[in-house]
Design a protein around this motif. Structure first.
Motif, PDB file in Angstrom:
ATOM      1  N   SER A  16     -36.031 -38.585  25.193  1.00 61.96           N
ATOM      2  CA  SER A  16     -36.173 -37.461  24.267  1.00 61.96           C
ATOM      3  C   SER A  16     -36.026 -36.124  24.991  1.00 61.96           C
ATOM      4  N   ARG A  17     -36.415 -36.093  26.271  1.00 65.94           N
ATOM      5  CA  ARG A  17     -36.262 -34.862  27.044  1.00 65.94           C
ATOM      6  C   ARG A  17     -34.782 -34.560  27.271  1.00 65.94           C
ATOM      7  N   THR A  18     -34.020 -35.571  27.669  1.00 68.24           N
ATOM      8  CA  THR A  18     -32.593 -35.342  27.911  1.00 68.24           C
ATOM      9  C   THR A  18     -31.846 -35.083  26.612  1.00 68.24           C
ATOM     10  N   THR A  19     -32.244 -35.743  25.537  1.00 68.53           N
ATOM     11  CA  THR A  19     -31.613 -35.486  24.239  1.00 68.53           C
ATOM     12  C   THR A  19     -31.927 -34.077  23.781  1.00 68.53           C
ATOM     13  N   ALA A  20     -33.147 -33.623  23.973  1.00 71.37           N
ATOM     14  CA  ALA A  20     -33.514 -32.256  23.601  1.00 71.37           C
ATOM     15  C   ALA A  20     -32.727 -31.237  24.407  1.00 71.37           C
ATOM     16  N   ALA A  21     -32.578 -31.499  25.702  1.00 76.07           N
ATOM     17  CA  ALA A  21     -31.815 -30.583  26.554  1.00 76.07           C
ATOM     18  C   ALA A  21     -30.352 -30.549  26.125  1.00 76.07           C
ATOM     19  N   GLN A  64     -47.416 -23.609  12.126  1.00 71.48           N
ATOM     20  CA  GLN A  64     -48.316 -24.730  11.868  1.00 71.48           C
ATOM     21  C   GLN A  64     -47.587 -26.071  11.778  1.00 71.48           C
ATOM     22  N   LEU A  65     -46.252 -26.041  11.715  1.00 76.44           N
ATOM     23  CA  LEU A  65     -45.497 -27.284  11.621  1.00 76.44           C
ATOM     24  C   LEU A  65     -45.547 -28.032  12.950  1.00 76.44           C
ATOM     25  N   ASP A  66     -45.711 -29.353  12.875  1.00 73.45           N
ATOM     26  CA  ASP A  66     -45.667 -30.132  14.114  1.00 73.45           C
ATOM     27  C   ASP A  66     -44.209 -30.373  14.498  1.00 73.45           C
ATOM     28  N   THR A  67     -44.000 -30.984  15.640  1.00 74.62           N
ATOM     29  CA  THR A  67     -42.652 -31.196  16.168  1.00 74.62           C
ATOM     30  C   THR A  67     -41.780 -31.956  15.174  1.00 74.62           C
ATOM     31  N   ARG A  68     -42.317 -33.022  14.606  1.00 74.15           N
ATOM     32  CA  ARG A  68     -41.545 -33.834  13.657  1.00 74.15           C
ATOM     33  C   ARG A  68     -41.103 -33.001  12.461  1.00 74.15           C
ATOM     34  N   ASP A  69     -41.996 -32.177  11.917  1.00 73.77           N
ATOM     35  CA  ASP A  69     -41.656 -31.352  10.753  1.00 73.77           C
ATOM     36  C   ASP A  69     -40.639 -30.267  11.109  1.00 73.77           C
ATOM     37  N   LYS A  70     -40.766 -29.689  12.309  1.00 74.88           N
ATOM     38  CA  LYS A  70     -39.781 -28.690  12.743  1.00 74.88           C
ATOM     39  C   LYS A  70     -38.407 -29.328  12.879  1.00 74.88           C
ATOM     40  N   LEU A  71     -38.364 -30.528  13.465  1.00 75.08           N
ATOM     41  CA  LEU A  71     -37.095 -31.233  13.614  1.00 75.08           C
ATOM     42  C   LEU A  71     -36.515 -31.611  12.256  1.00 75.08           C
ATOM     43  N   TRP A  72     -37.371 -32.069  11.351  1.00 76.78           N
ATOM     44  CA  TRP A  72     -36.909 -32.435  10.013  1.00 76.78           C
ATOM     45  C   TRP A  72     -36.332 -31.210   9.304  1.00 76.78           C
ATOM     46  N   ARG A  73     -37.029 -30.082   9.382  1.00 77.15           N
ATOM     47  CA  ARG A  73     -36.566 -28.839   8.759  1.00 77.15           C
ATOM     48  C   ARG A  73     -35.213 -28.433   9.331  1.00 77.15           C
ATOM     49  N   LEU A  74     -35.092 -28.473  10.657  1.00 78.25           N
ATOM     50  CA  LEU A  74     -33.846 -28.108  11.318  1.00 78.25           C
ATOM     51  C   LEU A  74     -32.722 -29.063  10.933  1.00 78.25           C
ATOM     52  N   HIS A  75     -32.984 -30.338  11.019  1.00 75.73           N
ATOM     53  CA  HIS A  75     -31.951 -31.329  10.713  1.00 75.73           C
ATOM     54  C   HIS A  75     -31.495 -31.218   9.251  1.00 75.73           C
ATOM     55  N   SER A  76     -32.435 -31.024   8.368  1.00 78.02           N
ATOM     56  CA  SER A  76     -32.107 -30.860   6.943  1.00 78.02           C
ATOM     57  C   SER A  76     -31.210 -29.638   6.731  1.00 78.02           C
ATOM     58  N   ALA A  77     -31.550 -28.537   7.369  1.00 74.88           N
ATOM     59  CA  ALA A  77     -30.753 -27.312   7.240  1.00 74.88           C
ATOM     60  C   ALA A  77     -29.354 -27.503   7.825  1.00 74.88           C
ATOM     61  N   LEU A  78     -29.271 -28.146   8.987  1.00 74.07           N
ATOM     62  CA  LEU A  78     -27.970 -28.377   9.612  1.00 74.07           C
ATOM     63  C   LEU A  78     -27.112 -29.312   8.765  1.00 74.07           C
ATOM     64  N   GLU A  79     -27.740 -30.295   8.143  1.00 74.77           N
ATOM     65  CA  GLU A  79     -27.005 -31.208   7.254  1.00 74.77           C
ATOM     66  C   GLU A  79     -26.449 -30.443   6.049  1.00 74.77           C
ATOM     67  N   GLN A  80     -27.235 -29.535   5.512  1.00 71.28           N
ATOM     68  CA  GLN A  80     -26.756 -28.713   4.403  1.00 71.28           C
ATOM     69  C   GLN A  80     -25.612 -27.803   4.857  1.00 71.28           C
ATOM     70  N   GLN A 176     -35.241 -25.459  22.272  1.00 74.96           N
ATOM     71  CA  GLN A 176     -35.803 -24.998  23.543  1.00 74.96           C
ATOM     72  C   GLN A 176     -37.320 -25.156  23.545  1.00 74.96           C
ATOM     73  N   GLU A 177     -37.965 -24.895  22.400  1.00 70.06           N
ATOM     74  CA  GLU A 177     -39.412 -25.126  22.294  1.00 70.06           C
ATOM     75  C   GLU A 177     -39.727 -26.602  22.505  1.00 70.06           C
ATOM     76  N   LEU A 178     -38.951 -27.449  21.859  1.00 69.41           N
ATOM     77  CA  LEU A 178     -39.148 -28.890  21.996  1.00 69.41           C
ATOM     78  C   LEU A 178     -38.941 -29.328  23.438  1.00 69.41           C
ATOM     79  N   GLN A 179     -37.935 -28.783  24.067  1.00 76.03           N
ATOM     80  CA  GLN A 179     -37.637 -29.114  25.453  1.00 76.03           C
ATOM     81  C   GLN A 179     -38.805 -28.718  26.364  1.00 76.03           C
ATOM     82  N   SER A 180     -39.368 -27.530  26.142  1.00 74.71           N
ATOM     83  CA  SER A 180     -40.491 -27.109  26.998  1.00 74.71           C
ATOM     84  C   SER A 180     -41.746 -27.913  26.678  1.00 74.71           C
ATOM     85  N   ASP A 181     -41.948 -28.289  25.399  1.00 79.82           N
ATOM     86  CA  ASP A 181     -43.087 -29.130  25.048  1.00 79.82           C
ATOM     87  C   ASP A 181     -42.954 -30.510  25.685  1.00 79.82           C
TER      88      ASP A 181
END
Length: 196
Positions: A16-21, A64-80, A176-181
């Motif tokens: 997950s670290r390398t995928t995030a990077a 307040q969103l956790d990592t999973r929710d941030k990723l879901w939000r991002l992925h959903s937006a990118l899919e749109q 980048q936030e995910l990568q640092s986390d």
């Protein structure tokens, strides 16, 4: 033995670290390519205006969103964005008869391909975070039939390019936030291992 595990983690063997990077680097490239595409479009169409309003709808941003929710939000937006971009390219080619393959068309194709690649990486990250991988994009219904005049079409395409640029910038930040986390997690584990 614990030292070997720590060194392996620090070298980045965590998938997950390398995928995030990798995803963060792809997002940076996409952001740059979107900026170039917007500039080419502005020159081609003699646009010098900024438009407001979002075409993509997602959860509102929140710390307040956790990592999973941030990723879901991002992925959903990118899919749109991908769906809108594909429709815009098809509509632009169909309505405006774009058959030449110049710098603009090549950059447009590059942006689309880079966006698809970024989606693949965010899907992988979302899956690793335990989030849903099947998303149903909800594109603004008012745009479902697309624009009716040439000027509306040009504005609609421009807005879609702006939307892709916005979400590519957002992707850079989130990834980048995910990568640092992710980078912080192994150091916590290695500290515990070192104490034993």
């Amino acid at each position: 033995m614990a030292g070997m595990r720590t060194r392996a983690m620090m070298r980045g063997s965590d998938p997950s670290r390398t995928t995030a990077a990798r995803a963060a680097e792809i997002a940076k490239l996409l952001r740059h390519e979107c900026s170039v595409l917007l500039e080419l479009y502005r020159k081609k169409e003699n646009f010098s205006l900024n438009v407001d309003g979002r075409l993509v709808s997602t959860l509102p941003p929140s710390s307040q969103l956790d990592t999973r929710d941030k990723l879901w939000r991002l992925h959903s937006a990118l899919e749109q964005c991908r769906s809108l971009l594909e429709r815009a390219i098809a509509k632009e080619d169909e309505e405006l008869g774009r058959t030449e393959k110049g710098e603009y068309e090549n950059n447009r194709r590059t942006v689309k391909n880079r966006l698809v690649f970024l989606l693949s990486n965010t899907r992988e990250l979302l899956k690793a975070a335990g989030g849903p991988t099947m998303l149903t994009p909800s594109v603004d219904g008012s745009q479902s039939d697309g624009p009716t005049t040439v000027f509306e079409l040009k504005m609609w395409v421009y807005r879609i390019f702006m939307e892709v640029e916005h979400w590519s910038k957002t992707a850079v930040t989130v990834l980048q936030e995910l990568q640092s986390d992710t980078a912080k997690e192994p150091s916590k584990r290695s500290t515990r291992s070192a104490r034993r």
